[in-house]
Design a protein around this motif. Structure first.
Motif, mmCIF file in Angstrom:
data_model
loop_
_atom_site.group_PDB
_atom_site.id
_atom_site.type_symbol
_atom_site.label_atom_id
_atom_site.label_comp_id
_atom_site.label_asym_id
_atom_site.label_seq_id
_atom_site.Cartn_x
_atom_site.Cartn_y
_atom_site.Cartn_z
ATOM 1 N N VAL A 1 -22.570 49.892 -13.787
ATOM 2 C CA VAL A 1 -23.553 50.471 -12.865
ATOM 3 C C VAL A 1 -23.076 50.328 -11.420
ATOM 4 C CG1 VAL A 1 -25.969 50.372 -12.109
ATOM 5 C CG2 VAL A 1 -25.380 49.830 -14.486
ATOM 6 N N GLY A 2 -23.236 51.426 -10.652
ATOM 7 C CA GLY A 2 -22.951 51.369 -9.220
ATOM 8 C C GLY A 2 -21.474 51.266 -8.896
ATOM 9 N N VAL A 3 -20.690 52.182 -9.468
ATOM 10 C CA VAL A 3 -19.251 52.208 -9.185
ATOM 11 C C VAL A 3 -19.013 53.085 -7.953
ATOM 12 C CG1 VAL A 3 -16.990 52.793 -10.119
ATOM 13 C CG2 VAL A 3 -18.827 52.091 -11.673
ATOM 14 N N PRO A 4 -18.290 52.598 -6.941
ATOM 15 C CA PRO A 4 -18.003 53.434 -5.770
ATOM 16 C C PRO A 4 -17.341 54.754 -6.191
ATOM 17 C CG PRO A 4 -17.274 51.174 -5.409
ATOM 18 C CD PRO A 4 -17.700 51.271 -6.842
ATOM 19 N N ASP A 5 -17.879 55.873 -5.720
ATOM 20 C CA ASP A 5 -17.378 57.187 -6.139
ATOM 21 C C ASP A 5 -16.160 57.590 -5.311
ATOM 22 O OD1 ASP A 5 -17.162 59.561 -7.426
ATOM 23 O OD2 ASP A 5 -18.879 60.530 -6.468
ATOM 24 N N VAL A 6 -15.075 56.873 -5.516
ATOM 25 C CA VAL A 6 -13.821 57.168 -4.799
ATOM 26 C C VAL A 6 -12.690 57.215 -5.828
ATOM 27 C CG1 VAL A 6 -14.556 56.076 -2.653
ATOM 28 C CG2 VAL A 6 -13.403 54.695 -4.394
ATOM 29 N N ASN B 1 -21.723 59.665 -14.795
ATOM 30 C CA ASN B 1 -22.711 60.533 -14.159
ATOM 31 C C ASN B 1 -22.282 60.814 -12.729
ATOM 32 O OD1 ASN B 1 -23.290 58.298 -12.696
ATOM 33 N ND2 ASN B 1 -25.439 58.167 -13.262
ATOM 34 N N VAL B 2 -22.823 61.887 -12.160
ATOM 35 C CA VAL B 2 -22.453 62.265 -10.804
ATOM 36 C C VAL B 2 -23.203 61.350 -9.834
ATOM 37 C CG1 VAL B 2 -22.202 64.243 -9.268
ATOM 38 C CG2 VAL B 2 -22.506 64.599 -11.724
ATOM 39 N N SER B 3 -22.515 60.926 -8.820
ATOM 40 C CA SER B 3 -23.205 60.070 -7.858
ATOM 41 C C SER B 3 -24.114 60.925 -6.989
ATOM 42 C CB SER B 3 -22.185 59.365 -6.974
ATOM 43 O OG SER B 3 -21.572 60.301 -6.124
ATOM 44 N N LEU C 1 -22.554 56.253 -5.225
ATOM 45 C CA LEU C 1 -22.241 55.409 -6.377
ATOM 46 C C LEU C 1 -22.411 56.183 -7.678
ATOM 47 C CD1 LEU C 1 -24.157 52.149 -5.347
ATOM 48 C CD2 LEU C 1 -21.703 52.600 -5.118
ATOM 49 N N ALA C 2 -21.562 55.878 -8.652
ATOM 50 C CA ALA C 2 -21.674 56.519 -9.971
ATOM 51 C C ALA C 2 -21.848 55.449 -11.036
ATOM 52 C CB ALA C 2 -20.425 57.335 -10.242
ATOM 53 N N ASP C 3 -22.344 55.860 -12.216
ATOM 54 C CA ASP C 3 -22.377 54.964 -13.369
ATOM 55 C C ASP C 3 -21.365 55.483 -14.382
ATOM 56 O OD1 ASP C 3 -24.482 53.731 -12.127
ATOM 57 O OD2 ASP C 3 -26.029 54.623 -13.408
ATOM 58 N N ILE C 4 -20.649 54.570 -15.013
ATOM 59 C CA ILE C 4 -19.723 54.965 -16.071
ATOM 60 C C ILE C 4 -20.103 54.234 -17.350
ATOM 61 C CG2 ILE C 4 -17.316 54.891 -16.853
ATOM 62 C CD1 ILE C 4 -16.433 55.119 -13.969
ATOM 63 N N LEU D 1 -23.324 45.182 -14.988
ATOM 64 C CA LEU D 1 -22.938 45.704 -16.295
ATOM 65 C C LEU D 1 -24.148 45.698 -17.207
ATOM 66 C CD1 LEU D 1 -19.634 43.696 -16.904
ATOM 67 C CD2 LEU D 1 -19.815 46.119 -16.291
ATOM 68 N N GLN D 2 -24.264 46.742 -18.043
ATOM 69 C CA GLN D 2 -25.325 46.758 -19.050
ATOM 70 C C GLN D 2 -24.671 46.829 -20.421
ATOM 71 O OE1 GLN D 2 -27.759 50.108 -18.108
ATOM 72 N NE2 GLN D 2 -28.751 49.074 -16.384
ATOM 73 N N TYR D 3 -25.177 46.027 -21.340
ATOM 74 C CA TYR D 3 -24.645 46.035 -22.699
ATOM 75 C C TYR D 3 -25.750 46.439 -23.658
ATOM 76 C CZ TYR D 3 -22.227 44.488 -26.907
ATOM 77 O OH TYR D 3 -21.612 44.446 -28.131
ATOM 78 N N ASP D 4 -25.460 47.423 -24.497
ATOM 79 C CA ASP D 4 -26.479 47.954 -25.407
ATOM 80 C C ASP D 4 -25.869 48.070 -26.797
ATOM 81 O OD1 ASP D 4 -28.297 49.420 -26.845
ATOM 82 O OD2 ASP D 4 -28.444 51.081 -25.416
#
Ligand code: ASP
Ligand code: MG
Length: 421
Positions: A270-275, A299-301, A307-310, A338-341
């Motif tokens: 979650v919240g990855v810099p979109d660079v 996802n598109v920031s 910020l993007a989520d991967i 980080l999210q774990y599912d």
């Protein structure tokens, strides 16, 4: 005279009675005038039991010792099967993986076959005997140690021997009648497929179909081995896995089948810099854990946050390791959390006809929508569409997709053993 390689899975040799039944079948094949090489798995759940036993004496058993232990399972079944065949008056000789010339790399627990020299197997056949080979195991020349090929590896042993011996066919005996349009345990109306291409089989196996082990299908495809999946509990025709590239003929269906997989989990960064470079950085870290990741969605920031989520999926078994490794690099990469599912299910629809037929994905998504099932991730290949749903809706998802594509058969599929191997 044909040379036939037959592989019997654990559920086909689960007890003494089953071993005698299988022995009879092998002797019949021999008496019909064929040379027969048999690859056998460990009896029933022996491998699981040995594994549990290892864990009960050591939390993290050494790979070398674990392989030494697990290969014992196949030694038991090969010797018993050879005895049973001899008592029917037919000559039989059993061989461990290394005696049968299965040379592997040194990677304990998931070794790859690098070379096959079945001189002793050949000699046994020349002497008129049936050769019985322990599946799932090999030998590394460098270390001089015994290795295993990974769970379900007996299929690969059989295919590798079939290729090395230039066998006419490699028969994989299991507890279902062949390859089905879906797992008959999940979809009772699943239909047996008569012929499937190795390409489709590869996608189904990769997507969780347990009837054949993926490395075996890959190996068969590469070496042009024809696989014949059959039940050891009856004489039904089974499923032929063919290689159309080699001129083998296959019926053309748009959709081959639906596979389901509950063994994966999803990690979201979650919240990855979109660079530029962030995906490279994240997946280099993930790769260092040797986890096999599958679907990836970014996802598109939003312009506001930058910020993007991967998200990506991976085997549950690798989850803890990957989370730990990523967490350690959090500030370096610059993500938020980080999210774990691990409550996800994955469905894959496979068919070579997708290449030339429009509307397959629309139909798939509509079927899920009509059943009120939410899609969390989507990925596609040329001949496969995969979606991630909640784990508890996966069974229903498979059933509705299966009928939306008219795959249902007339009668209920029979499952004889119960493990699907
Ligand atoms: N006995 C091994 C396992 O259970 C190998 C096999 O069955 O193919 O994974
Ligand atoms: Mg087994």
């Amino acid at each position: 005279m044909s040379l036939i390689v037959q592989k019997y899975g654990g559920s086909s040799v689960a007890d003494a009675e089953s071993i005698k039944r299988v022995a009879k079948r092998i002797v019949e094949t021999r008496k019909a005038g064929n040379d027969v090489v048999v690859v056998v798995s460990a009896m029933g759940d022996t491998t699981d039991e040995l594994f549990d036993l290892a864990l009960s004496v050591s939390p993290l058993p050494s790979g070398r010792e674990l392989d030494m232990l697990l290969t014992a399972g196949e030694r038991i079944s090969m010797a018993l099967l050879a005895m049973a065949i001899k008592s029917l008056g037919q000559e039989a000789r059993s061989y461990t993986g290394s005696q049968a010339g299965l040379m592997t790399d040194a990677k304990h627990g998931s070794a790859r076959i690098v070379d096959v020299n079945p001189a002793r197997v050949r000699a046994a056949l020349d002497a008129g005997a049936i050769a019985i080979v322990a599946g799932f195991q090999g030998f590394n020349r460098g270390t001089g140690d015994i290795t295993t090929l990974g769970r379900g590896g007996s299929d690969t042993t059989a295919v590798a021997l079939a290729a090395a011996l230039d066998a006419d066919v490699c028969e994989i005996y299991t507890d279902v009648d062949g390859v089905f349009t879906a797992d008959p345990r999940v979809v009772p109306t699943a239909r047996k497929i008569d012929t499937i291409t190795s390409e489709e089989m590869l996608e189904l196996a990769a997507a969780g179909a347990k009837v054949l082990y993926i490395r075996a299908v890959e190996y068969a495809r590469r070496h042009g081995v024809t696989l014949h999946v059959r039940s050891s509990f009856n004489n039904n025709e089974g499923t032929l896995v063919v290689n159309p590239e080699n001129g083998e003929i296959v019926e053309e269906a748009i959709i081959a089948g639906v596979a389901a997989d509950l063994s994966e989990a999803k990690i979201t960064v979650v919240g990855v810099p979109d660079v530029p470079g962030k995906a490279a950085q994240i997946f280099t870290i993930v790769a260092s854990t040797e986890a096999n990741i599958d679907m990836i969605v970014q996802n598109v920031s939003t312009a506001a946050t930058g910020l993007a989520d991967i998200s990506f999926t991976l085997p549950k078994l690798d989850g803890a390791k990957v989370i730990q490794t990523l967490e350690a690099k959090k500030s370096e990469v610059g993500f938020d959390s980080l999210q774990y599912d691990d409550q996800i299910g994955k469905l894959a629809l496979v068919g070579a006809g997708m290449r030339t037929n429009a509307g397959v994905s629309a139909k798939l998504f509509t079927a899920l929508f009509d059943a009120g099932i939410n899609i969390e991730m989507i990925s596609t290949s040329e001949i496969r569409i995969s979606v991630v749903t909640r784990a508890d809706t996966l069974g229903e998802a498979v059933r509705v997709v299966h009928s939306a594509f008219d795959l249902d058969g007339e009668e209920e599929a029979k499952v004889h053993g119960g493990t699907g191997r």
